[in-house]
Enzyme design. Structure first.
Site, PDB file in Angstrom:
ATOM      1  N   SER A  12       0.837  -1.196   0.000  1.00  0.00           N
ATOM      2  CA  SER A  12       0.000   0.000   0.000  1.00  0.00           C
ATOM      3  C   SER A  12       0.872   1.247   0.000  1.00  0.00           C
ATOM      4  CB  SER A  12      -0.899   0.000   1.230  1.00  0.00           C
ATOM      5  OG  SER A  12      -0.121   0.301   2.374  1.00  0.00           O
ATOM      6  N   LYS A  13       0.233   2.371  -0.207  1.00  0.00           N
ATOM      7  CA  LYS A  13       0.951   3.636  -0.181  1.00  0.00           C
ATOM      8  C   LYS A  13       1.587   3.850   1.192  1.00  0.00           C
ATOM      9  CE  LYS A  13       0.034   8.535  -0.436  1.00  0.00           C
ATOM     10  NZ  LYS A  13       1.271   8.768   0.294  1.00  0.00           N
ATOM     11  N   ARG A  14       0.898   3.383   2.225  1.00  0.00           N
ATOM     12  CA  ARG A  14       1.422   3.553   3.579  1.00  0.00           C
ATOM     13  C   ARG A  14       2.762   2.845   3.771  1.00  0.00           C
ATOM     14  NH1 ARG A  14      -2.669   1.559   7.028  1.00  0.00           N
ATOM     15  NH2 ARG A  14      -4.105   2.209   5.396  1.00  0.00           N
ATOM     16  N   ASP A  45       5.377   5.112   2.468  1.00  0.00           N
ATOM     17  CA  ASP A  45       5.639   6.233   3.379  1.00  0.00           C
ATOM     18  C   ASP A  45       6.450   5.758   4.581  1.00  0.00           C
ATOM     19  OD1 ASP A  45       4.134   7.735   1.679  1.00  0.00           O
ATOM     20  OD2 ASP A  45       2.295   7.656   2.896  1.00  0.00           O
TER      21      ASP A  45
END
Ligand code: GLU
Length: 504
Positions: free
Chosen positions: A261-263, A266
């Site tokens: 995921s994008k998380r 990050d």
């Protein structure tokens, strides 16, 4: 029946194109090119609630940057357009009518509130053969009343009538035989009067048919929809031109289970988008591979091997080599861990493959940002000395800054370890020795300095480490004579004098 190969990339413009979507596009492209076929780009924007401005442009720019070329569709045109589903309303309506006339679909008036109430009342409620006769739809309500309601402007949806208890067989080119019983499917909504648009399922099937798509290569998340799609092909009588399916494995988190995921990006510090993305709704900026300094060839190579590999252990592939070697049969069923360190490794490989002139070209703008204008030849020479040490062009600054400007400060750690009590004395003496040397070539300096160290019975390491600190400001950098060679006698002596002043 063998048909010309035509594949499509059919993203929904709901935000930035995720790196998994890029891989889907890439596999479609490789497959099309390998088979002398065509690659279409279609925008699936029938869900107006999720539409994000700028997403379509972002998709086009991403594919361009990566060298994934589109033969037909959005951004190039073609004879099967329009290629934006929101512009194909009238086409879909015709097919919805056909299903209704054939009794393969029906009109349903249940409001969202009614459906909600039903779900609250019946555990695991599903709108299907077992429940549809208890609902408010054209299977229950007399035809005249249905007409009247529509004439009165009541909103409705069209649902697909799934016949229960039938095994649906699907041959997936990656997963093999998939069998699903139709009883687990619900009567999917195919069309909504509210926005006069079809849902994903109807639009996707109609377009694949009209655009003569031969192979549907897409993410695993669409596998659960595939049996319904088979039924739709059948309902329309299009079985003999149904595309072959290939569902690609998921991209998984680098450090655990579950979908990337994008998380994760990050959290672990890597981009999950090809290009930097400015979210128009939240204003947040997400990093992209391009802006992070990746070469498009490296991203392609990296992604190609996430879920596919050829026989043998070859890892570096140009796009043309990938086109030759790729096969759907060798795409794995299991998810592929997203190893972003490997992504950096690929970038390093592509970086060192570039010649020094190319790298200098790429590095000069960065030098300029640091206020440095240096001749191309010089930059090329210097870059050649350190390119093995970096993964990204931007990292060349750290590795080479001392070639272009004298250190203004000295690294604490290096001083602690390498700047000894005797260092000022050594450097002072070495300064005297070097002042008398005219031939500042690497060979000569090495000869002269080593002879002096031997005569004085100093430790080579001790002296040379201190010398390095004077020139670089830290205990790092390429071979010392490569540095003196580049900066020359005057600068070498000046840096030694400065260090003596600052460090004594
Ligand atoms: N619009 C779907 C998506 O956003 C396409 C799925 C498919 O390729 O059938 O991924």
């Amino acid at each position: 029946m063998s048909r010309p190969v035509r594949v499509r990339f059919a993203p929904s413009p709901t935000g930035a194109l995720h790196i998994g979507g890029v891989r889907t596009a890439l596999y479609n492209y490789l497959f099309a090119r390998q088979n002398g076929g065509q690659m279409l780009l279609r925008i699936e924007d029938t869900d107006s609630n999720r539409f994000v401005p700028g997403a379509e442009e972002y998709i086009i720019e991403s594919l361009q940057w990566l060298g994934i070329k589109i033969d037909e569709g959005i951004s190039v045109g073609g004879e099967n357009g329009p290629y934006r589903q929101s512009e194909r309303r009238e086409i879909y309506k015709k097919y919805v009518r056909q299903l209704l006339l054939d009794g393969k679909a029906y009109i349903a008036f249940d409001t969202p509130q009614e459906l909600e109430a039903k779900r609250a009342e019946v555990a695991n409620f599903q709108y299907d053969a077992s429940t549809r006769m208890q609902m408010r739809n054209s299977l229950v309500i007399p035809e005249a009343e249905v007409r009247q309601r529509i004439a009165d402007g009541e909103q409705y949806v069209v649902r697909f009538k799934v016949e229960p208890n039938e095994d649906i067989h699907l041959h997936d080119l990656i997963r093999g035989e998939v069998v699903i019983n139709s009883s687990i499917l619900d009567d999917k909504v195919l069309y909504k009067s509210a926005d006069e648009l079809p849902t994903y399922h109807l639009a996707n099937i109609v377009d694949d048919y009209l655009m003569k798509i031969s192979h549907v290569i897409r993410g695993e998340e669409w596998l659960p929809s595939a049996p319904l799609h088979v039924l739709l092909y059948r309902a329309f009588g299009w079985e003999d031109v149904m595309p072959q399916f290939a569902h690609l494995p998921l991209l998984l988190k680098p450090d655990g289970n579950g979908k990337l995921s994008k998380r994760d990006g990050d959290r672990l510090g890597f981009p999950v988008f090809p290009l930097e993305w400015h979210d128009p709704k939240t204003g947040t900026i997400s990093s992209g591979y391009r802006e992070s300094g990746y070469f498009p060839e490296a991203v392609i190579n990296f992604l190609a091997l996430l879920g596919w590999h050829a026989e043998g252990d070859k890892e570096l592939y140009t796009m043309d080599e990938l086109i030759n070697a790729f096969s759907l049969q060798r795409v794995s069923k299991a998810g592929a861990k997203f190893d972003f360190e490997k992504g950096k490794w690929f970038n390093h490989q592509y970086l060192i493959q570039k010649n020094n002139d190319e790298l200098a070209q790429l590095f000069m703008p960065i030098l300029k940002e640091h206020g440095i204008e240096a001749p191309h030849d010089k930059v090329a020479r210097i870059v050649g000395l350190v390119k093995e040490r970096v993964n990204f062009v931007k990292e060349l600054w750290y590795e080479t800054c001392f070639f272009f400007e004298a250190p203004t400060e000295y690294d604490e750690k290096s001083l602690k370890k390498r700047w000894k009590e005797d260092s000022p004395k050594h450097i002072n003496e070495l300064l005297n020795v070097l002042e008398g040397v005219d031939d500042f070539s690497a060979e000569n300096l090495d000869k002269v300095v080593m002879a002096w160290i031997a005569e004085k019975e100093y430790g080579v390491g001790v002296v040379m480490n201190a010398f390095r600190i004077c020139l670089v400001g830290a205990a790092r950098g390429p071979h010392i004579w490569a540095i003196t060679d580049e900066i020359g006698k005057e600068e070498t002596l000046a840096r030694m004098r400065t260090a003596l002043k600052k460090l004594s």
